[in-house]
Motif scaffolding. Structure first.
Motif, mmCIF file in Angstrom:
data_model
loop_
_atom_site.group_PDB
_atom_site.id
_atom_site.type_symbol
_atom_site.label_atom_id
_atom_site.label_comp_id
_atom_site.label_asym_id
_atom_site.label_seq_id
_atom_site.Cartn_x
_atom_site.Cartn_y
_atom_site.Cartn_z
ATOM 1 N N ASN A 151 13.594 0.368 -6.016
ATOM 2 C CA ASN A 151 12.869 1.473 -6.630
ATOM 3 C C ASN A 151 11.388 1.126 -6.627
ATOM 4 N N ALA A 152 10.547 2.137 -6.536
ATOM 5 C CA ALA A 152 9.115 1.929 -6.328
ATOM 6 C C ALA A 152 8.482 1.143 -7.463
ATOM 7 N N ARG A 153 8.911 1.395 -8.689
ATOM 8 C CA ARG A 153 8.308 0.696 -9.822
ATOM 9 C C ARG A 153 8.534 -0.806 -9.724
ATOM 10 N N HIS A 154 9.780 -1.205 -9.466
ATOM 11 C CA HIS A 154 10.077 -2.635 -9.392
ATOM 12 C C HIS A 154 9.413 -3.273 -8.172
ATOM 13 N N LEU A 155 9.362 -2.536 -7.063
ATOM 14 C CA LEU A 155 8.729 -3.079 -5.857
ATOM 15 C C LEU A 155 7.258 -3.387 -6.120
ATOM 16 N N TRP B 125 0.836 -1.206 0.000
ATOM 17 C CA TRP B 125 0.000 0.000 0.000
ATOM 18 C C TRP B 125 0.874 1.260 0.000
ATOM 19 N N ALA B 126 1.890 1.276 0.866
ATOM 20 C CA ALA B 126 2.787 2.430 0.919
ATOM 21 C C ALA B 126 3.520 2.634 -0.400
ATOM 22 N N ALA B 127 3.958 1.527 -1.010
ATOM 23 C CA ALA B 127 4.662 1.623 -2.293
ATOM 24 C C ALA B 127 3.760 2.211 -3.369
ATOM 25 N N MET B 128 2.475 1.837 -3.340
ATOM 26 C CA MET B 128 1.520 2.402 -4.294
ATOM 27 C C MET B 128 1.381 3.909 -4.084
ATOM 28 N N ARG B 129 1.318 4.321 -2.824
ATOM 29 C CA ARG B 129 1.209 5.747 -2.501
ATOM 30 C C ARG B 129 2.457 6.498 -2.989
ATOM 31 N N VAL B 130 3.631 5.929 -2.711
ATOM 32 C CA VAL B 130 4.887 6.580 -3.086
ATOM 33 C C VAL B 130 4.999 6.688 -4.595
ATOM 34 N N ARG B 131 4.698 5.622 -5.305
ATOM 35 C CA ARG B 131 4.835 5.619 -6.773
ATOM 36 C C ARG B 131 3.921 6.669 -7.404
ATOM 37 N N ARG B 132 2.744 6.853 -6.824
ATOM 38 C CA ARG B 132 1.829 7.850 -7.369
ATOM 39 C C ARG B 132 2.375 9.262 -7.140
ATOM 40 N N SER B 133 3.129 9.451 -6.060
ATOM 41 C CA SER B 133 3.711 10.761 -5.774
ATOM 42 C C SER B 133 4.944 11.038 -6.621
ATOM 43 N N CYS B 134 5.724 9.954 -6.884
ATOM 44 C CA CYS B 134 6.981 10.123 -7.621
ATOM 45 C C CYS B 134 7.284 8.832 -8.375
ATOM 46 N N GLU B 135 7.180 8.874 -9.691
ATOM 47 C CA GLU B 135 7.346 7.670 -10.497
ATOM 48 C C GLU B 135 8.769 7.120 -10.442
ATOM 49 N N THR B 136 9.748 7.959 -10.138
ATOM 50 C CA THR B 136 11.143 7.507 -10.105
ATOM 51 C C THR B 136 11.641 7.320 -8.670
ATOM 52 N N ALA B 137 10.714 7.132 -7.731
ATOM 53 C CA ALA B 137 11.080 7.061 -6.321
ATOM 54 C C ALA B 137 11.882 5.807 -5.990
ATOM 55 N N ASN B 138 12.736 5.928 -4.990
ATOM 56 C CA ASN B 138 13.380 4.794 -4.330
ATOM 57 C C ASN B 138 12.799 4.678 -2.931
ATOM 58 N N ILE B 139 12.674 3.448 -2.434
ATOM 59 C CA ILE B 139 12.030 3.228 -1.142
ATOM 60 C C ILE B 139 12.929 2.397 -0.234
#
Length: 374
Positions: free
Chosen positions: A217-221, A109-123
């Motif tokens: 990275n958020a996309r791969h996660l 759920w958190a990863a979905m939130r982060v990816r929506r905020s920043c497509e190139t995010a790292n987590i």
């Protein structure tokens, strides 16, 4: 935005694309009775430092990522405690499970939130109750990990070399080295092995402790989670592509129970592909067991560990002792025991493989005397 912050001799670049997810929903039963159902270990100032374990974790990562990029996953029961201990945390950065599940669903759920905020995010995913001895080395390892996942679609686990055959930890077996030194393909993962196997793992030199800290990275996660979980959060973006924060919460409340009860460690290390481990050396302990507390703390005379307590010891060795404020213990002739008191419970048991023993006692006490004692 890029900002540089200095940690001793290290300088780390703080980027808006880096996020941290802190896991703070566990019940901490292996550290009973100090850790109780209504106030588990992550919310305790266990060592008398003036900051709880959750607060220390937040402090540590607020030096590495922007504070507004830190999310805390917890349960409805513990949400008021998180709000009290982290008043600086934005309300929207609390990921409160509508029903209790293990850690993997809340991270998804958190990863979905982060990816929506920043497509190139790292987590960065981290437990809320770990001891880190060398903060500079830790920061360096996190920075190296963030750089690595920025360039590679992998799930990166942070591993540390075992110092004892601890059956209460998870073990990661190293495979082939990657293109970067100290980063290895994960060959196998074993969670909480029997002591004999833990001894074999340690002696082989191929196994490292799983710290529970993961970077991706958020996309791969999210792609990895889509292979593990039923289509719950993934459908949100298809059914409501322009959903609001309120729409997200309503959707999660309705569908969250569809997630299996799966830990993030198991989800990543057992069910995912492209999983790698980075060898780290920052001095680490999972403060989930009494034995770990004993190993990581400095010893007084007789190799005893006294945790923020008043104690008189005579002819006693290798004990770990924690008492409430205002209590004094006088101990004579005790060898290799846990002595821990909190509220209405006093525990005295052999230190040995205490994680299994304590868990057994918690279950038996709950069945015989009820929830007031756990």
């Amino acid at each position: 935005m890029h900002e540089k912050r200095t940690f001793g001799t290290n300088t780390m670049e703080i980027s808006n694309r880096n996020y941290c997810v802190i896991l703070a929903g566990g019940k901490g039963r292996r550290l009973w009775p100090s850790s109780r159902q209504d106030m588990p270990k992550q919310f305790l100032d266990f060592f008398g430092t003036g900051r709880t374990q959750l607060q220390q974790t937040f402090d540590r990562f607020s030096k590495m990522v922007p504070c507004e990029n830190i999310l805390v996953c917890t349960t409805q029961q513990y949400a008021p405690i998180v709000r009290e201990q982290l008043p600086e945390l934005p309300e929207r950065n609390m990921m409160i499970e509508p029903v209790n599940r293990n850690t993997a669903p809340s991270v998804a759920w958190a990863a979905m939130r982060v990816r929506r905020s920043c497509e190139t995010a790292n987590i960065i995913i981290t437990p809320s109750d770990q001891l880190v001895v060398n903060e500079e080395s830790y920061v360096g390892s996190i920075e190296t990990g963030l750089d690595y996942v920025s360039e590679h679609d992998v799930l990166l686990a942070m591993g540390v070399k075992p110092t004892r055959p601890e059956p209460g930890y998870g073990y990661i077996q190293m495979g082939d080295v990657s293109c970067k030194p100290d980063v290895y393909k994960v060959k196998s993962f074993t969670e909480k092995p029997e002591r004999e196997f833990a001894k074999m793992f340690m002696e082989s030199g191929e196994f490292y402790w799983n710290t529970g800290v993961f970077i991706s990275n958020a996309r791969h996660l999210l792609v990895s989670f889509e292979h593990i979980f039923p289509e719950v959060l993934r459908n949100l973006k298809h059914e409501q592509p322009d959903y609001s924060y309120e729409d997200e919460l309503a959707y999660v409340n309705e569908h969250y129970s569809s997630y299996p009860n799966l830990s993030i460690d198991y989800a990543i290390l057992e069910h995912s592909e492209n999983v790698f481990m980075m060898k780290c050396d920052f001095g680490w302990a999972d403060l989930g067991t009494w034995h770990a507390v004993y190993e990581c703390m400095s010893k007084v005379e007789g190799d005893n560990v006294v945790v923020d307590s008043e104690v008189m010891l005579e002819d006693s060795r290798d004990n770990v002792i924690r008492l409430p404020k205002g209590k004094l213990a006088v101990i004579n002739g005790l060898d290799g025991y846990i002595v821990a008191e909190e509220g209405n419970v006093l525990l005295i048991c052999k230190k040995g493989d205490s994680s299994a023993l304590v868990r057994k006692y918690v279950n038996e006490v709950q069945m015989k005397y009820g929830d007031d004692f756990v």
